[in-house]
Motif scaffolding. Structure first.
Motif, PDB file in Angstrom:
ATOM      1  N   VAL A  43       0.988  -1.287   0.057  1.00  0.00           N
ATOM      2  CA  VAL A  43       0.053   0.052  -0.036  1.00  0.00           C
ATOM      3  C   VAL A  43       0.968   1.125  -0.060  1.00  0.00           C
ATOM      4  O   VAL A  43       1.925   1.260   0.828  1.00  0.00           O
ATOM      5  CB  VAL A  43      -0.942   0.016   1.233  1.00  0.00           C
ATOM      6  CG1 VAL A  43      -1.585   1.189   1.229  1.00  0.00           C
ATOM      7  CG2 VAL A  43      -1.944  -1.075   1.304  1.00  0.00           C
ATOM      8  N   LEU A  44       0.750   2.029  -0.811  1.00  0.00           N
ATOM      9  CA  LEU A  44       1.503   3.285  -1.103  1.00  0.00           C
ATOM     10  C   LEU A  44       0.778   4.406  -0.998  1.00  0.00           C
ATOM     11  O   LEU A  44      -0.242   4.773  -1.472  1.00  0.00           O
ATOM     12  CB  LEU A  44       2.076   3.353  -2.568  1.00  0.00           C
ATOM     13  CG  LEU A  44       2.867   1.871  -2.927  1.00  0.00           C
ATOM     14  CD1 LEU A  44       1.865   0.949  -3.907  1.00  0.00           C
ATOM     15  CD2 LEU A  44       4.184   2.079  -3.588  1.00  0.00           C
ATOM     16  N   ALA A  45       1.280   5.460  -0.126  1.00  0.00           N
ATOM     17  CA  ALA A  45       0.734   6.576   0.095  1.00  0.00           C
ATOM     18  C   ALA A  45       1.469   7.849  -0.311  1.00  0.00           C
ATOM     19  O   ALA A  45       2.625   7.877  -0.226  1.00  0.00           O
ATOM     20  CB  ALA A  45       0.429   6.808   1.712  1.00  0.00           C
ATOM     21  N   HIS A  46       0.734   8.946  -0.861  1.00  0.00           N
ATOM     22  CA  HIS A  46       1.364  10.186  -1.522  1.00  0.00           C
ATOM     23  C   HIS A  46       1.354  11.297  -0.801  1.00  0.00           C
ATOM     24  O   HIS A  46       0.762  11.300   0.406  1.00  0.00           O
ATOM     25  CB  HIS A  46       1.039  10.361  -3.020  1.00  0.00           C
ATOM     26  CG  HIS A  46      -0.525  10.840  -2.586  1.00  0.00           C
ATOM     27  ND1 HIS A  46      -0.783  12.176  -2.508  1.00  0.00           N
ATOM     28  CD2 HIS A  46      -1.758  10.363  -2.968  1.00  0.00           C
ATOM     29  CE1 HIS A  46      -2.083  12.583  -2.468  1.00  0.00           C
ATOM     30  NE2 HIS A  46      -2.524  11.293  -2.698  1.00  0.00           N
ATOM     31  N   GLY A  47       2.202  12.183  -0.940  1.00  0.00           N
ATOM     32  CA  GLY A  47       2.535  13.346  -0.139  1.00  0.00           C
ATOM     33  C   GLY A  47       1.670  14.695  -0.552  1.00  0.00           C
ATOM     34  O   GLY A  47       1.040  14.444  -1.353  1.00  0.00           O
ATOM     35  N   LEU A  48       2.285  15.790  -0.268  1.00  0.00           N
ATOM     36  CA  LEU A  48       1.678  17.188  -0.752  1.00  0.00           C
ATOM     37  C   LEU A  48       2.459  17.302  -2.378  1.00  0.00           C
ATOM     38  O   LEU A  48       3.335  16.659  -2.731  1.00  0.00           O
ATOM     39  CB  LEU A  48       2.406  18.246  -0.118  1.00  0.00           C
ATOM     40  CG  LEU A  48       2.064  18.254   1.647  1.00  0.00           C
ATOM     41  CD1 LEU A  48       2.845  19.590   2.056  1.00  0.00           C
ATOM     42  CD2 LEU A  48       0.639  18.017   1.930  1.00  0.00           C
ATOM     43  N   PHE A  49       1.457  18.061  -2.990  1.00  0.00           N
ATOM     44  CA  PHE A  49       1.765  18.583  -4.535  1.00  0.00           C
ATOM     45  C   PHE A  49       1.760  17.292  -5.283  1.00  0.00           C
ATOM     46  O   PHE A  49       2.380  17.361  -6.315  1.00  0.00           O
ATOM     47  CB  PHE A  49       3.220  18.908  -4.688  1.00  0.00           C
ATOM     48  CG  PHE A  49       3.715  19.791  -3.296  1.00  0.00           C
ATOM     49  CD1 PHE A  49       2.819  21.007  -3.016  1.00  0.00           C
ATOM     50  CD2 PHE A  49       4.749  19.781  -2.513  1.00  0.00           C
ATOM     51  CE1 PHE A  49       3.068  21.718  -1.794  1.00  0.00           C
ATOM     52  CE2 PHE A  49       5.283  20.403  -1.570  1.00  0.00           C
ATOM     53  CZ  PHE A  49       4.444  21.466  -1.161  1.00  0.00           C
ATOM     54  N   ALA A  50       1.024  16.179  -5.094  1.00  0.00           N
ATOM     55  CA  ALA A  50       1.069  15.198  -5.793  1.00  0.00           C
ATOM     56  C   ALA A  50      -0.385  14.418  -5.682  1.00  0.00           C
ATOM     57  O   ALA A  50      -1.365  14.602  -4.746  1.00  0.00           O
ATOM     58  CB  ALA A  50       1.993  14.043  -5.275  1.00  0.00           C
ATOM     59  N   ASP A  51      -0.768  13.104  -6.336  1.00  0.00           N
ATOM     60  CA  ASP A  51      -1.641  12.373  -6.087  1.00  0.00           C
ATOM     61  C   ASP A  51      -1.188  10.875  -6.304  1.00  0.00           C
ATOM     62  O   ASP A  51      -0.047  10.715  -6.367  1.00  0.00           O
ATOM     63  CB  ASP A  51      -2.871  12.668  -6.908  1.00  0.00           C
ATOM     64  CG  ASP A  51      -2.447  12.375  -8.529  1.00  0.00           C
ATOM     65  OD1 ASP A  51      -1.499  11.691  -8.748  1.00  0.00           O
ATOM     66  OD2 ASP A  51      -3.347  12.781  -9.281  1.00  0.00           O
ATOM     67  N   GLY A  52      -2.157  10.048  -6.049  1.00  0.00           N
ATOM     68  CA  GLY A  52      -1.615   8.675  -6.081  1.00  0.00           C
ATOM     69  C   GLY A  52      -1.019   8.096  -7.313  1.00  0.00           C
ATOM     70  O   GLY A  52      -0.352   7.027  -7.309  1.00  0.00           O
ATOM     71  N   SER A  53      -1.241   8.873  -8.398  1.00  0.00           N
ATOM     72  CA  SER A  53      -0.464   8.462  -9.772  1.00  0.00           C
ATOM     73  C   SER A  53       0.918   8.578  -9.703  1.00  0.00           C
ATOM     74  O   SER A  53       1.768   8.126 -10.696  1.00  0.00           O
ATOM     75  CB  SER A  53      -1.184   9.149 -10.943  1.00  0.00           C
ATOM     76  OG  SER A  53      -0.653  10.489 -10.890  1.00  0.00           O
ATOM     77  N   CYS A  54       1.529   9.090  -8.707  1.00  0.00           N
ATOM     78  CA  CYS A  54       2.987   9.477  -8.600  1.00  0.00           C
ATOM     79  C   CYS A  54       3.638   8.183  -8.519  1.00  0.00           C
ATOM     80  O   CYS A  54       4.826   7.882  -8.704  1.00  0.00           O
ATOM     81  CB  CYS A  54       3.375  10.416  -7.665  1.00  0.00           C
ATOM     82  SG  CYS A  54       2.938   9.972  -5.700  1.00  0.00           S
ATOM     83  N   TRP A  55       3.119   6.999  -7.850  1.00  0.00           N
ATOM     84  CA  TRP A  55       3.486   5.869  -7.376  1.00  0.00           C
ATOM     85  C   TRP A  55       3.345   4.859  -8.958  1.00  0.00           C
ATOM     86  O   TRP A  55       3.863   3.865  -8.933  1.00  0.00           O
ATOM     87  CB  TRP A  55       2.799   5.272  -6.750  1.00  0.00           C
ATOM     88  CG  TRP A  55       3.050   5.747  -5.317  1.00  0.00           C
ATOM     89  CD1 TRP A  55       2.219   6.431  -4.533  1.00  0.00           C
ATOM     90  CD2 TRP A  55       4.323   5.416  -4.600  1.00  0.00           C
ATOM     91  NE1 TRP A  55       2.824   6.687  -3.219  1.00  0.00           N
ATOM     92  CE2 TRP A  55       4.230   6.300  -3.411  1.00  0.00           C
ATOM     93  CE3 TRP A  55       5.555   5.134  -4.651  1.00  0.00           C
ATOM     94  CZ2 TRP A  55       5.020   6.446  -2.220  1.00  0.00           C
ATOM     95  CZ3 TRP A  55       6.520   5.076  -3.977  1.00  0.00           C
ATOM     96  CH2 TRP A  55       6.181   5.880  -2.592  1.00  0.00           C
ATOM     97  N   THR A  56       3.172   5.256 -10.099  1.00  0.00           N
ATOM     98  CA  THR A  56       2.669   4.514 -11.345  1.00  0.00           C
ATOM     99  C   THR A  56       4.066   3.749 -11.666  1.00  0.00           C
ATOM    100  O   THR A  56       3.769   2.417 -12.050  1.00  0.00           O
ATOM    101  CB  THR A  56       2.290   5.209 -12.471  1.00  0.00           C
ATOM    102  OG1 THR A  56       1.208   5.858 -12.289  1.00  0.00           O
ATOM    103  CG2 THR A  56       2.120   4.392 -13.764  1.00  0.00           C
ATOM    104  N   GLU A  57       5.020   4.429 -11.704  1.00  0.00           N
ATOM    105  CA  GLU A  57       6.204   3.851 -12.529  1.00  0.00           C
ATOM    106  C   GLU A  57       6.711   2.490 -11.300  1.00  0.00           C
ATOM    107  O   GLU A  57       7.189   1.517 -11.568  1.00  0.00           O
ATOM    108  CB  GLU A  57       7.314   4.620 -12.464  1.00  0.00           C
ATOM    109  CG  GLU A  57       7.256   5.649 -13.548  1.00  0.00           C
ATOM    110  CD  GLU A  57       7.366   4.947 -14.986  1.00  0.00           C
ATOM    111  OE1 GLU A  57       8.051   3.922 -15.137  1.00  0.00           O
ATOM    112  OE2 GLU A  57       6.469   5.582 -15.773  1.00  0.00           O
TER     113      GLU A  57
END
Length: 264
Positions: A46-60
């Motif tokens: 399970v991956l959580a994102h921070g500020l200035f982003a959304d869940g898509s930042c984990w795509t790679e």
């Protein structure tokens, strides 16, 4: 309070067949070698994102973990208040089937620290992330180190904060191609001021094995602060020559770290 050793022993009693040895990281050398328990084999991340982003930042990173057979879920952090952000992660953790690695980038290290006590979480991974102790004032802790340049680029529209385009490209995503960084800027999710005043009530890293990826070129969180937090928690630590967005600029390295934490 349960120690990391006691936690690992309890899990081994119920899942001894899943225990494997931790492996070294080929791409990065640890800054320290704490005596942490070997990770249990987890099937979920399970991956959580921070500020200035959304869940898509984990795509790679997700694509690489899925290729290894892991089930991945990116939490959509509401960026409203810390309790609401933690609740969003807890709901995702509740849905997992079996042991789970909880991963956080940047601000979402707060989520990992608080929600990581969930019984399904077997290990924690921090990627250039906040890692406060229970009840600690993270803002006060951060002020004991030089202020990172990105802080000056935060602007507010009422209660919503975001990074200017200049700060986003230079101080947040500095090692990404400009065209890619501009796309990420375009989908930047504003955060609410109330999010910044939240404090964790518990520190999962005090009882669960932890891993930390320091970004040596970070202009959003001071790299020396990252090193301090990683050392304090006794995390298996690597250093990545990257901006704050190592999960995007160095997805292979971050995926390998998560795989190690998952016992793969």
């Amino acid at each position: 309070m349960m120690t990391r050793r006691n936690f690992a022993t309890a899990l081994v009693a119920g899942a001894a067949a899943s225990l494997i040895s931790a492996r070294g990281m080929a791409a990065s050398e640890p800054t320290s070698s704490p005596a942490i328990p070997a990770p249990l084999k987890a099937r979920n991340v399970v991956l959580a994102h921070g500020l200035f982003a959304d869940g898509s930042c984990w795509t790679e990173v997700i694509a690489r973990l899925q290729d290894k057979g892991l089930k991945c879920t990116a939490v959509q952090n509401p960026l409203t208040t810390l309790p609401e952000a933690v609740a969003a992660a807890q709901r995702v953790l509740d849905r997992q089937d079996g042991l789970t690695v909880l991963v956080g980038h940047s601000f979402s290290g707060m989520i990992v620290t608080e929600a990581g006590v969930h019984p399904k979480v077997s290990s924690l991974v921090y990627v250039a992330a906040r890692a406060p102790d229970a009840g600690e004032d993270y803002t006060a802790l951060a002020k004991t180190y030089p202020t990172p340049p990105a802080s000056a680029g935060i602007v507010f529209d009422g209660d919503e904060g975001r990074l200017t385009e200049e700060a986003f490209l230079r101080d947040f995503a500095g090692d990404l191609p400009e065209a890619k960084a501009k796309v990420l800027y375009a989908v930047q999710e504003p955060f609410h001021k109330a999010l910044l005043i939240g404090k964790t009530t518990q520190a999962a890293w005090r009882s669960k094995p932890s891993w930390y990826a320091v970004s040596t070129e970070d202009r959003t969180i001071n790299p020396d602060l990252e090193r301090f937090m990683a050392k304090r928690m006794g995390a298996k630590t690597i250093e990545v020559k990257a901006s704050h967005l190592s999960l995007i600029s160095h997805p292979d390295t971050i995926a390998r770290l998560i795989l190690e934490a998952a016992g793969h």
